[in-house]
Scaffold this active site. Structure first.
Site, PDB file in Angstrom:
ATOM      1  N   ARG A   1      -6.016   4.435   6.944  1.00 41.85           N
ATOM      2  CA  ARG A   1      -4.760   4.830   6.415  1.00 41.85           C
ATOM      3  C   ARG A   1      -3.692   3.563   6.821  1.00 41.85           C
ATOM      4  O   ARG A   1      -3.646   3.189   7.771  1.00 41.85           O
ATOM      5  CB  ARG A   1      -4.261   5.942   6.561  1.00 41.85           C
ATOM      6  CG  ARG A   1      -4.885   7.119   5.731  1.00 41.85           C
ATOM      7  CD  ARG A   1      -4.744   7.052   4.238  1.00 41.85           C
ATOM      8  NE  ARG A   1      -5.555   8.046   3.573  1.00 41.85           N
ATOM      9  CZ  ARG A   1      -6.861   8.073   2.996  1.00 41.85           C
ATOM     10  NH1 ARG A   1      -7.385   6.810   3.145  1.00 41.85           N
ATOM     11  NH2 ARG A   1      -7.305   8.944   2.274  1.00 41.85           N
TER      12      ARG A   1
ATOM     13  N   GLU B   1       1.772   1.709  -0.570  1.00 43.18           N
ATOM     14  CA  GLU B   1       0.877   1.016  -1.575  1.00 43.18           C
ATOM     15  C   GLU B   1       1.485   1.264  -2.728  1.00 43.18           C
ATOM     16  O   GLU B   1       1.676   2.475  -3.297  1.00 43.18           O
ATOM     17  CB  GLU B   1      -0.660   1.595  -1.050  1.00 43.18           C
ATOM     18  CG  GLU B   1      -1.272   1.385  -0.010  1.00 43.18           C
ATOM     19  CD  GLU B   1      -2.267   1.849   0.344  1.00 43.18           C
ATOM     20  OE1 GLU B   1      -3.037   2.638  -0.765  1.00 43.18           O
ATOM     21  OE2 GLU B   1      -3.244   1.608   1.082  1.00 43.18           O
TER      22      GLU B   1
ATOM     23  N   HIS C   1      -6.886  -1.449  -1.090  1.00 42.56           N
ATOM     24  CA  HIS C   1      -7.527   0.085  -0.973  1.00 42.56           C
ATOM     25  C   HIS C   1      -8.730   0.239  -1.858  1.00 42.56           C
ATOM     26  O   HIS C   1      -8.893   1.513  -2.385  1.00 42.56           O
ATOM     27  CB  HIS C   1      -6.432   1.058  -1.186  1.00 42.56           C
ATOM     28  CG  HIS C   1      -6.509   2.346  -0.419  1.00 42.56           C
ATOM     29  ND1 HIS C   1      -5.749   3.229   0.147  1.00 42.56           N
ATOM     30  CD2 HIS C   1      -7.947   3.016  -0.150  1.00 42.56           C
ATOM     31  CE1 HIS C   1      -6.265   4.421   0.545  1.00 42.56           C
ATOM     32  NE2 HIS C   1      -7.287   4.102   0.449  1.00 42.56           N
TER      33      HIS C   1
END
Length: 340
Positions: free
Chosen positions: A244, A273, A292
């Site tokens: 993460r 993000e 991601h």
């Protein structure tokens, strides 16, 4: 099973044109099982009590949070099924206390995410971005200028020796790499099974050529990689993060890269993000950034969807799901006892 068992599917897994970013989710299997389902309206950060109220189960495709208070105010809710392995932002113990089962899909994520970590590691080991730019720009005279450190005889330090971390260890050992690991559980037997040596975080930072982050994001792991950790790394070492974004203090990382205190980074996750368009991490030659999604292969999305949907059907039909995050929720699940 309640004949009107209803499932809400969150909208955060869909693109602006209405298509799923994961491809076919196999939601027809819910219909075949006699369940009703529909998409929820877009939500900002959390699943609210109002959004939850009409549903027995939620299929969460993204990273919406869910608090105990919201679940308590939605007494119909029995199950939150996460599409993926991460569950930061979800109060798992609080939901268990309310009798709400939370499931995820670790088996489907394990190998693809570990391969994503290996992909970033190898890209850094062979300086793939710099070599690609040299070829694309016709700079053939620069051949040999971008010699990477390689992997044979190098040390990988894995932060978080869960299922993904263990898979990373299994992948890198045959490449001739030494494996160190640190994990909050301190499971020596698990480390031995995958050929990893459990060490302190400080020692891992100091001895690793590649630090790979696969840990879950919790209050205690937030900014685990900070200025002190980065200062302890070798100047020739690289950081890889597939866990993460919040595991890393990105201000400290930018400063370390700018000062040459570490050699580079491979990042599939960032904080926030998406990053700001002018974030220097996006343009540095010694950094590989992906959105991601590096593990989102076709086999990954199919396996995750199957696992998540099967968990929903299991709970709806009174069976214990395979991957419940808190077993106590199974003992006093709302509205029905779940049997093996």
């Amino acid at each position: 099973m309640n004949p009107t068992y209803r499932v809400g599917v969150t909208a955060d897994g869909f693109l602006p044109d209405g298509t799923s970013r994961f491809g076919d989710l196999g939601l027809e299997r819910l219909t075949v099982a006699g369940l009703e389902w529909e998409y929820l309206p877009p939500l900002a950060h959390e699943l609210t009590a109002d959004a939850l109220a009409p549903y027995d189960a939620i299929l969460s495709l993204g990273h919406l949070g869910l608090t105990r208070d919201a679940a308590a105010a939605a007494p119909r809710l029995r199950h939150l099924a996460r599409y993926g392995a991460g569950y930061d932002g979800i109060d798992v113990p609080g939901l268990a206390a309310e009798g709400v089962v939370v499931t995820n899909t670790p088996d489907a994520v394990r190998r693809p995410l570990a391969l994503a970590a290996l992909t970033l590691l190898l890209a850094l080991a062979h300086r793939l971005p710099e070599n690609h730019r040299a070829a694309a720009e016709g700079r053939w005279a620069d051949r040999g200028r971008y010699r990477g450190p390689g992997v044979v005889g190098r040390t990988v330090g894995i932060v978080g020796l869960g299922s993904v971390g263990c898979e990373v260890a299994d992948l890198v050992r045959p490449l001739g790499m030494r494996v160190l690991a640190t994990d909050r559980r301190g499971d020596v037997a698990r480390a031995e099974r995958v050929g990893a040596e459990l060490v302190t975080l400080d020692r891992l930072a100091a001895e690793s050529d590649y630090v790979v982050l696969t840990a879950a994001l919790t209050p205690s792991s937030h900014h685990l990689v900070d200025a002190g950790f980065l200062a302890a790394m070798r100047p020739t070492a690289h950081l890889v993060n597939v866990g993460r974004g919040g595991l890393v203090d990105h201000d400290a990382l930018r400063a370390a890269l700018a000062a040459g205190r570490i050699a580079g980074a491979g990042l599939d996750v960032l904080d926030p993000e998406p990053p700001a368009p002018d974030d220097p991490l996006l343009t540095r030659e010694d950094v590989v950034v992906t959105p991601h999604a590096l593990c989102w292969t076709e086999d990954f999305t199919q396996a995750v969807a199957t696992s998540a949907v099967e968990a929903i059907v299991d709970v709806a039909q009174g069976r214990r799901p395979v991957h419940a995050l808190d077993a106590s929720a199974l003992r006093h699940a709302r509205h029905a006892r779940l049997v093996p």
